[in-house]
Design a protein around this motif. Structure first.
Motif, PDB file in Angstrom:
ATOM      1  N   MET A   1       0.846  -1.170   0.000  1.00 39.57           N
ATOM      2  CA  MET A   1       0.000   0.000   0.000  1.00 39.57           C
ATOM      3  C   MET A   1       0.894   1.237   0.000  1.00 39.57           C
ATOM      4  O   MET A   1       1.896   1.265   0.706  1.00 39.57           O
ATOM      5  CB  MET A   1      -0.874  -0.038   1.267  1.00 39.57           C
ATOM      6  CG  MET A   1      -1.703   1.191   1.486  1.00 39.57           C
ATOM      7  SD  MET A   1      -2.696   1.195   3.015  1.00 39.57           S
ATOM      8  CE  MET A   1      -3.645  -0.284   2.846  1.00 39.57           C
ATOM      9  N   ASN A   2       0.536   2.223  -0.776  1.00 35.94           N
ATOM     10  CA  ASN A   2       1.366   3.430  -0.764  1.00 35.94           C
ATOM     11  C   ASN A   2       0.979   4.328   0.413  1.00 35.94           C
ATOM     12  O   ASN A   2      -0.075   4.163   1.027  1.00 35.94           O
ATOM     13  CB  ASN A   2       1.328   4.164  -2.107  1.00 35.94           C
ATOM     14  CG  ASN A   2      -0.011   4.806  -2.403  1.00 35.94           C
ATOM     15  OD1 ASN A   2      -0.663   5.363  -1.538  1.00 35.94           O
ATOM     16  ND2 ASN A   2      -0.413   4.728  -3.657  1.00 35.94           N
ATOM     17  N   LEU A   3       1.849   5.252   0.728  1.00 39.99           N
ATOM     18  CA  LEU A   3       1.675   6.094   1.906  1.00 39.99           C
ATOM     19  C   LEU A   3       0.420   6.951   1.798  1.00 39.99           C
ATOM     20  O   LEU A   3      -0.314   7.115   2.775  1.00 39.99           O
ATOM     21  CB  LEU A   3       2.917   6.956   2.129  1.00 39.99           C
ATOM     22  CG  LEU A   3       2.911   7.860   3.357  1.00 39.99           C
ATOM     23  CD1 LEU A   3       2.710   7.058   4.639  1.00 39.99           C
ATOM     24  CD2 LEU A   3       4.205   8.661   3.404  1.00 39.99           C
ATOM     25  N   ARG A   4       0.149   7.500   0.639  1.00 36.99           N
ATOM     26  CA  ARG A   4      -1.048   8.341   0.453  1.00 36.99           C
ATOM     27  C   ARG A   4      -2.321   7.541   0.771  1.00 36.99           C
ATOM     28  O   ARG A   4      -3.191   8.014   1.519  1.00 36.99           O
ATOM     29  CB  ARG A   4      -1.118   8.888  -0.966  1.00 36.99           C
ATOM     30  CG  ARG A   4      -2.322   9.791  -1.211  1.00 36.99           C
ATOM     31  CD  ARG A   4      -2.423  10.194  -2.693  1.00 36.99           C
ATOM     32  NE  ARG A   4      -1.174  10.703  -3.194  1.00 36.99           N
ATOM     33  CZ  ARG A   4      -0.890  11.994  -3.341  1.00 36.99           C
ATOM     34  NH1 ARG A   4      -1.764  12.907  -3.025  1.00 36.99           N
ATOM     35  NH2 ARG A   4       0.267  12.370  -3.823  1.00 36.99           N
ATOM     36  N   THR A   5      -2.426   6.355   0.231  1.00 40.22           N
ATOM     37  CA  THR A   5      -3.595   5.514   0.477  1.00 40.22           C
ATOM     38  C   THR A   5      -3.711   5.170   1.959  1.00 40.22           C
ATOM     39  O   THR A   5      -4.801   5.211   2.539  1.00 40.22           O
ATOM     40  CB  THR A   5      -3.511   4.229  -0.370  1.00 40.22           C
ATOM     41  OG1 THR A   5      -3.447   4.600  -1.748  1.00 40.22           O
ATOM     42  CG2 THR A   5      -4.707   3.330  -0.139  1.00 40.22           C
ATOM     43  N   PHE A   6      -2.580   4.841   2.566  1.00 45.84           N
ATOM     44  CA  PHE A   6      -2.569   4.507   3.982  1.00 45.84           C
ATOM     45  C   PHE A   6      -3.072   5.688   4.814  1.00 45.84           C
ATOM     46  O   PHE A   6      -3.944   5.527   5.674  1.00 45.84           O
ATOM     47  CB  PHE A   6      -1.157   4.105   4.420  1.00 45.84           C
ATOM     48  CG  PHE A   6      -1.047   3.804   5.880  1.00 45.84           C
ATOM     49  CD1 PHE A   6      -1.543   2.617   6.394  1.00 45.84           C
ATOM     50  CD2 PHE A   6      -0.449   4.705   6.735  1.00 45.84           C
ATOM     51  CE1 PHE A   6      -1.456   2.339   7.750  1.00 45.84           C
ATOM     52  CE2 PHE A   6      -0.347   4.441   8.089  1.00 45.84           C
ATOM     53  CZ  PHE A   6      -0.852   3.245   8.597  1.00 45.84           C
ATOM     54  N   LEU A   7      -2.546   6.881   4.562  1.00 45.90           N
ATOM     55  CA  LEU A   7      -2.971   8.048   5.326  1.00 45.90           C
ATOM     56  C   LEU A   7      -4.437   8.377   5.080  1.00 45.90           C
ATOM     57  O   LEU A   7      -5.171   8.721   6.014  1.00 45.90           O
ATOM     58  CB  LEU A   7      -2.098   9.256   4.980  1.00 45.90           C
ATOM     59  CG  LEU A   7      -0.647   9.176   5.434  1.00 45.90           C
ATOM     60  CD1 LEU A   7       0.144  10.357   4.901  1.00 45.90           C
ATOM     61  CD2 LEU A   7      -0.543   9.088   6.954  1.00 45.90           C
ATOM     62  N   ASN A   8      -4.872   8.255   3.833  1.00 48.54           N
ATOM     63  CA  ASN A   8      -6.265   8.564   3.508  1.00 48.54           C
ATOM     64  C   ASN A   8      -7.242   7.586   4.147  1.00 48.54           C
ATOM     65  O   ASN A   8      -8.428   7.886   4.261  1.00 48.54           O
ATOM     66  CB  ASN A   8      -6.475   8.607   2.001  1.00 48.54           C
ATOM     67  CG  ASN A   8      -5.868   9.832   1.371  1.00 48.54           C
ATOM     68  OD1 ASN A   8      -5.582  10.821   2.044  1.00 48.54           O
ATOM     69  ND2 ASN A   8      -5.647   9.779   0.066  1.00 48.54           N
ATOM     70  N   SER A   9      -6.768   6.432   4.579  1.00 52.69           N
ATOM     71  CA  SER A   9      -7.641   5.450   5.219  1.00 52.69           C
ATOM     72  C   SER A   9      -7.907   5.787   6.688  1.00 52.69           C
ATOM     73  O   SER A   9      -8.716   5.134   7.335  1.00 52.69           O
ATOM     74  CB  SER A   9      -7.029   4.043   5.117  1.00 52.69           C
ATOM     75  OG  SER A   9      -5.921   3.907   6.002  1.00 52.69           O
ATOM     76  N   MET A  10      -7.233   6.825   7.194  1.00 56.34           N
ATOM     77  CA  MET A  10      -7.361   7.199   8.604  1.00 56.34           C
ATOM     78  C   MET A  10      -8.070   8.531   8.764  1.00 56.34           C
ATOM     79  O   MET A  10      -8.051   9.370   7.859  1.00 56.34           O
ATOM     80  CB  MET A  10      -5.962   7.323   9.235  1.00 56.34           C
ATOM     81  CG  MET A  10      -5.210   6.041   9.326  1.00 56.34           C
ATOM     82  SD  MET A  10      -3.681   6.241  10.275  1.00 56.34           S
ATOM     83  CE  MET A  10      -2.576   6.823   9.013  1.00 56.34           C
ATOM     84  N   LYS A  11      -8.647   8.709   9.939  1.00 55.15           N
ATOM     85  CA  LYS A  11      -9.242   9.993  10.309  1.00 55.15           C
ATOM     86  C   LYS A  11      -8.107  10.975  10.599  1.00 55.15           C
ATOM     87  O   LYS A  11      -6.992  10.557  10.918  1.00 55.15           O
ATOM     88  CB  LYS A  11     -10.118   9.827  11.539  1.00 55.15           C
ATOM     89  CG  LYS A  11     -11.314   8.947  11.282  1.00 55.15           C
ATOM     90  CD  LYS A  11     -12.127   8.757  12.534  1.00 55.15           C
ATOM     91  CE  LYS A  11     -13.300   7.829  12.227  1.00 55.15           C
ATOM     92  NZ  LYS A  11     -14.073   7.512  13.421  1.00 55.15           N
ATOM     93  N   PRO A  12      -8.383  12.280  10.495  1.00 57.21           N
ATOM     94  CA  PRO A  12      -7.325  13.280  10.735  1.00 57.21           C
ATOM     95  C   PRO A  12      -6.586  13.109  12.070  1.00 57.21           C
ATOM     96  O   PRO A  12      -5.359  13.248  12.108  1.00 57.21           O
ATOM     97  CB  PRO A  12      -8.074  14.612  10.665  1.00 57.21           C
ATOM     98  CG  PRO A  12      -9.199  14.333   9.720  1.00 57.21           C
ATOM     99  CD  PRO A  12      -9.620  12.920  10.033  1.00 57.21           C
ATOM    100  N   ALA A  13      -7.288  12.807  13.133  1.00 56.42           N
ATOM    101  CA  ALA A  13      -6.624  12.626  14.431  1.00 56.42           C
ATOM    102  C   ALA A  13      -5.699  11.414  14.398  1.00 56.42           C
ATOM    103  O   ALA A  13      -4.609  11.437  14.987  1.00 56.42           O
ATOM    104  CB  ALA A  13      -7.658  12.479  15.541  1.00 56.42           C
ATOM    105  N   GLU A  14      -6.104  10.360  13.714  1.00 60.28           N
ATOM    106  CA  GLU A  14      -5.265   9.163  13.584  1.00 60.28           C
ATOM    107  C   GLU A  14      -4.031   9.466  12.739  1.00 60.28           C
ATOM    108  O   GLU A  14      -2.940   8.988  13.043  1.00 60.28           O
ATOM    109  CB  GLU A  14      -6.059   8.018  12.952  1.00 60.28           C
ATOM    110  CG  GLU A  14      -7.199   7.523  13.808  1.00 60.28           C
ATOM    111  CD  GLU A  14      -8.120   6.566  13.060  1.00 60.28           C
ATOM    112  OE1 GLU A  14      -8.594   5.618  13.704  1.00 60.28           O
ATOM    113  OE2 GLU A  14      -8.360   6.771  11.843  1.00 60.28           O
ATOM    114  N   GLN A  15      -4.208  10.258  11.695  1.00 61.35           N
ATOM    115  CA  GLN A  15      -3.072  10.656  10.865  1.00 61.35           C
ATOM    116  C   GLN A  15      -2.056  11.435  11.681  1.00 61.35           C
ATOM    117  O   GLN A  15      -0.852  11.178  11.593  1.00 61.35           O
ATOM    118  CB  GLN A  15      -3.540  11.529   9.696  1.00 61.35           C
ATOM    119  CG  GLN A  15      -4.382  10.815   8.680  1.00 61.35           C
ATOM    120  CD  GLN A  15      -4.920  11.766   7.635  1.00 61.35           C
ATOM    121  OE1 GLN A  15      -4.548  12.936   7.565  1.00 61.35           O
ATOM    122  NE2 GLN A  15      -5.809  11.260   6.800  1.00 61.35           N
TER     123      GLN A  15
END
Length: 81
Positions: A1-15
């Motif tokens: 999984m690329n980093l963008r996809t990984f980050l987009n799978s999380m809520k802002p607080a989780e990011q």
């Protein structure tokens, strides 16, 4: 999984918490992604660890084989499976 996809799978607080655990900021990660800036070697290791290997060093750096030659055989073994 690329980093963008990984980050987009999380809520802002989780990011933000993920970035904090990697000793960086979500703003830096987003800027690096959008500008295709190579991430620091240590940051790549942190991202791999904190993502539970969902995002790997090989996905983060095109020059991963030069930086981490010990991963070459592991990567070849994975591609044969």
């Amino acid at each position: 999984m690329n980093l963008r996809t990984f980050l987009n799978s999380m809520k802002p607080a989780e990011q933000a918490e993920f970035a904090r655990r990697c000793d960086t900021s979500i703003a830096y990660l987003r800027k690096a992604i959008s500008s295709r800036q190579p991430l620091r070697v240590a940051l790549c290791v942190d991202i791999e660890r904190e993502s539970g290997r969902l995002v790997t060093r090989q996905e983060l750096r095109a020059d991963w084989a030069r930086l981490w030659p010990e991963l070459i055989s592991a990567n070849a073994d994975a591609s044969l499976a």
